[in-house]
Design an enzyme around this catalytic site. Structure first.
Site, PDB file in Angstrom:
ATOM      1  N   ARG A 245       2.194   0.530  -7.965  1.00 34.55           N
ATOM      2  CA  ARG A 245       1.272  -0.202  -8.827  1.00 34.55           C
ATOM      3  C   ARG A 245       2.087  -1.081  -9.773  1.00 34.55           C
ATOM      4  NH1 ARG A 245      -2.063   0.745  -5.649  1.00 34.55           N
ATOM      5  NH2 ARG A 245      -4.130   1.695  -5.908  1.00 34.55           N
ATOM      6  N   GLU A 274      -3.141  -7.964 -11.816  1.00 34.13           N
ATOM      7  CA  GLU A 274      -3.676  -8.608 -10.616  1.00 34.13           C
ATOM      8  C   GLU A 274      -5.100  -9.112 -10.863  1.00 34.13           C
ATOM      9  OE1 GLU A 274      -3.355  -5.855  -7.372  1.00 34.13           O
ATOM     10  OE2 GLU A 274      -1.176  -5.701  -7.562  1.00 34.13           O
ATOM     11  N   HIS A 292      -0.440  -7.845  -2.856  1.00 37.27           N
ATOM     12  CA  HIS A 292      -0.986  -6.480  -2.732  1.00 37.27           C
ATOM     13  C   HIS A 292      -1.523  -6.287  -1.304  1.00 37.27           C
ATOM     14  CE1 HIS A 292      -2.829  -2.961  -5.210  1.00 37.27           C
ATOM     15  NE2 HIS A 292      -2.467  -2.561  -4.001  1.00 37.27           N
TER      16      HIS A 292
END
Length: 327
Positions: A245, A274, A292
């Protein structure tokens, strides 16, 4: 299917769509009434009102990592019984509130493990050998431009420190052993089933590593687990790869270290805020960026759709629903 028949189906509140959502929707259109909250700018309760759905009728949420399921969302749905996320992690869901309410949380578990491990190794190889930087150079190469492409370095023999030797971290280690890398790791606890060197302190791990690969979940304890001290300990020849993450790394400090040459490079599949990516990284040849997308393979998408469908089927098959339209 007619609107009358659709209104009789149990509602599925979609906070964030999975990949191949249109396929998943078409395959399950006879089972659920899809409420696409992600496509509306209205507050949740107002959105439900426009759909003529009472909040107490919503028993299931489908979400992705970009759409948080907060305690306020959970509290506004008194009959909520399951939250299904199309991700391995669940840090975007208020787990304590789900536990308090006995709400089932379903993740993709091991569905993405192999693909995420593959991408972690791919990002490392790209940064190590400067493949993407070389690609950009080759596209502008010509007879008047001497060969001066960015030079990489070999991967074999590198000391790789893995932060989080769980399912994904273990698969990363297995793959890198094939490159004759020396594997070390940091986790909450030492794993007696592996022979890799364990470090209880991340700074010590970084000091003895050429590469750091982050595979651990994001928690209060792991936020910014890689800070400036860790980056400086890794050193000017060090590379960081993050498939966990974004907030596992202090992103502002990472940008500065990359720009100032305090570390050699980074391969990043995740970011702190994000979908916003720090613009300072765009011009850097020592950085490889991925949106991602570690598990963005067609095989994984299909498996994820099947997993979600089975989880929802199991939940709804054990539940008798009464749909309460707003009058």
């Amino acid at each position: 299917m007619s609107e009358t028949m659709t209104s009789e189906l149990p509602p599925l509140l979609v906070m964030g769509p999975p990949a191949l959502y249109s396929l998943f929707q078409s395959q399950n259109s006879n089972k659920y009434r899809f409420l696409d909250a992600f496509s509306s700018n209205l507050p949740l309760l107002q959105f439900l009102q426009t759909q003529q759905i009472h909040p107490s009728s919503v028993c299931a949420i489908l979400c992705n990592p970009l759409q948080p399921v907060t305690a306020d969302v959970i509290r506004s749905l008194p009959s909520l019984g399951i939250v299904v996320t199309v991700s391995v992690g669940s840090d975007h869901i208020d787990i304590p509130e789900c536990l308090r309410r006995c709400i089932q949380v379903v993740t993709l578990g091991t569905q993405f493990t192999a693909d995420v491990a593959d991408i972690a190794v791919a990002l490392l190889i790209d940064v190590q050998f400067k493949i993407s930087a070389g690609d950009r150079f080759a596209r502008n190469w010509g007879p008047c431009k001497p060969l001066a492409s960015p030079s990489g370095s070999k991967l074999g023999g590198k000391r790789v420190g893995i932060i989080g030797l769980g399912r994904i971290g273990g698969e990363v280690a297995k793959r890198l052993e094939a490159f004759d890398c020396i594997i070390m790791y940091h986790s909450r606890n030492k794993n007696p089933s592996v022979s890799y060197t364990f470090y209880s302190n991340v700074v010590d791990l970084a000091s003895n590593s050429d590469v750091l690969i982050l595979c651990c979940p994001l928690t209060e304890q792991t936020k910014y687990i890689v800070n400036k001290e860790v980056m400086l300990a890794l050193g000017k020849d060090g590379i960081i790869v993050n498939v966990g993450r974004g907030a596992l790394i202090d992103e502002k400090e990472l940008v500065q270290c990359l720009m100032e040459g305090e570390i050699r490079g980074a391969g990043l599949d995740v970011f702190e805020n994000e979908p916003n990516v720090p613009e300072e990284l765009f011009a850097l040849d020592n950085v490889v960026l991925s949106p991602h997308a570690a598990a963005y393979t067609l095989d994984c998408f299909m498996d994820a759709c099947e997993h979600v469908a089975k989880s929802l089927d199991a939940f709804f098959s054990s539940k008798s629903l009464i749909i309460s339209p707003i009058t």
